[in-house]
Design an enzyme around this catalytic site. Structure first.
Site, PDB file in Angstrom:
ATOM      1  N   ASP A  57       0.876  -1.343   0.072  1.00  0.00           N
ATOM      2  CA  ASP A  57       0.068  -0.012   0.046  1.00  0.00           C
ATOM      3  C   ASP A  57       0.730   1.173   0.130  1.00  0.00           C
ATOM      4  O   ASP A  57       0.529   2.407   0.500  1.00  0.00           O
ATOM      5  CB  ASP A  57      -0.961   0.001   1.253  1.00  0.00           C
ATOM      6  CG  ASP A  57      -2.174  -0.898   0.936  1.00  0.00           C
ATOM      7  OD1 ASP A  57      -2.282  -1.553   0.086  1.00  0.00           O
ATOM      8  OD2 ASP A  57      -2.193  -1.552   2.296  1.00  0.00           O
ATOM      9  N   GLU A  58       1.937   1.262  -0.535  1.00  0.00           N
ATOM     10  CA  GLU A  58       3.029   2.306  -0.544  1.00  0.00           C
ATOM     11  C   GLU A  58       3.426   2.686  -2.020  1.00  0.00           C
ATOM     12  O   GLU A  58       4.486   3.661  -2.111  1.00  0.00           O
ATOM     13  CB  GLU A  58       4.165   2.166   0.358  1.00  0.00           C
ATOM     14  CG  GLU A  58       3.662   2.145   1.862  1.00  0.00           C
ATOM     15  CD  GLU A  58       4.715   2.172   2.694  1.00  0.00           C
ATOM     16  OE1 GLU A  58       6.084   2.298   2.252  1.00  0.00           O
ATOM     17  OE2 GLU A  58       4.710   1.894   4.120  1.00  0.00           O
TER      18      GLU A  58
END
Length: 289
Positions: free
Chosen positions: A229-230
């Site tokens: 999620d980055e």
């Protein structure tokens, strides 16, 4: 007849005369400039351009065009890519339990709002097969456990390669992809995360948002990277909520936001509107196309 549009995405150190040199290159080869979008990151001294060209009247092959552009690009340290309008991209959708993103993407594609070939749907559950059948898209049920993860991913990668997939969409595919998988397809996997990143990363973001008492609920579409999620953020959106919201209502509101955010991100990618720089995505708006 629809014009043949050629799109160049350009990134290089900012320097004087770039616009003149690049546009003159295309003018000399009889291209008509349909749109030219620019952005300069003064902090990093980096120049970005998205230029769309009408190729009618340009008597030049793709090979000659690209080789000629190399000669221009090397002294200017230009990192570039080129896309041709008649090359329709092949797309795969990966999904687990929830149907809203899958159904929305297939509907938009059928209506011509997403210009791509949806070649297949891959799922670790069999419950959404009926949606694939509604849209006549092949559905591959590939269950996965901790012990079979490596073998299952090998099956998935073979399907992607055999079908010459250009973009994979994780439409709420609730499995963490391995580094080996992600690194094989850099900037070719889009994930939808059901929160406004960087808040509430990982699993159960709606429950976390409820417990935190948020006043906004959102969704984020980003390119998948090794760091969960980055990856570079492509699209985000939010809706206001109140203290009366429950985890259930947050989830319902969030589902609508997810559909819009994911569809916009996919369209941006298909239209070649994105240049990734480090962990940032430079997203040019549509220019009348």
């Amino acid at each position: 007849m629809k014009p043949q549009i050629v799109t160049f995405l350009i990134k290089c150190p900012d320097q004087k005369g770039l616009l003149a040199k690049i546009t003159n290159f295309f003018y000399e080869r009889s291209f008509n400039i349909v749109s030219c979008q620019q952005y300069v990151n003064a902090t990093e001294n980096t120049y970005f351009m998205r230029i769309r060209l009408d190729a009618e009247g340009a008597e030049i092959s793709r090979v000659v065009l690209e080789n000629s552009f190399v000669e221009l690009s090397e002294p200017l340290q230009i990192d570039w890519s080129v896309y041709y309008g008649d090359d329709r991209q092949n797309v795969a959708i990966m999904v687990s339990h929830t149907s809203h993103n899958l159904y929305d993407l297939l509907s938009r594609n059928k209506e011509g709002l997403l210009d791509c070939n949806v070649k297949l749907i891959i799922s670790n559950h069999d419950k959404l097969r009926h949606i694939a059948e509604m849209f006549n898209v092949p559905y591959y049920y590939l269950p996965v456990t901790k012990d079979t993860k490596e073998a299952q991913e090998a099956q998935v990668m073979k399907l992607l390669d055999d079908n010459e997939i250009d973009l994979t969409i994780m439409a709420r595919y609730m499995q963490i992809l391995s580094s080996n998988f992600i690194n094989k397809y850099p900037e070719r996997i889009i994930n939808i995360h059901h929160s406004f990143l960087p808040a509430f990363q990982g699993a159960n973001p709606y429950k976390k948002a409820y417990e935190r008492g948020v006043k906004l609920i959102g969704a984020t579409a980003h390119y998948a990277t090794e760091d969960l999620d980055e990856g570079p953020i492509i699209e985000q959106d939010v809706e206001p909520v109140t203290h009366e919201s429950t985890p259930f209502t947050l989830k319902r509101i969030g589902a609508d936001i997810e559909k819009l955010v994911l569809a916009r991100a996919v369209k941006n990618h298909l239209n070649h509107q994105i240049i990734v720089s480090g962990n940032r995505a430079i997203v040019f708006p549509e220019a009348g196309e």
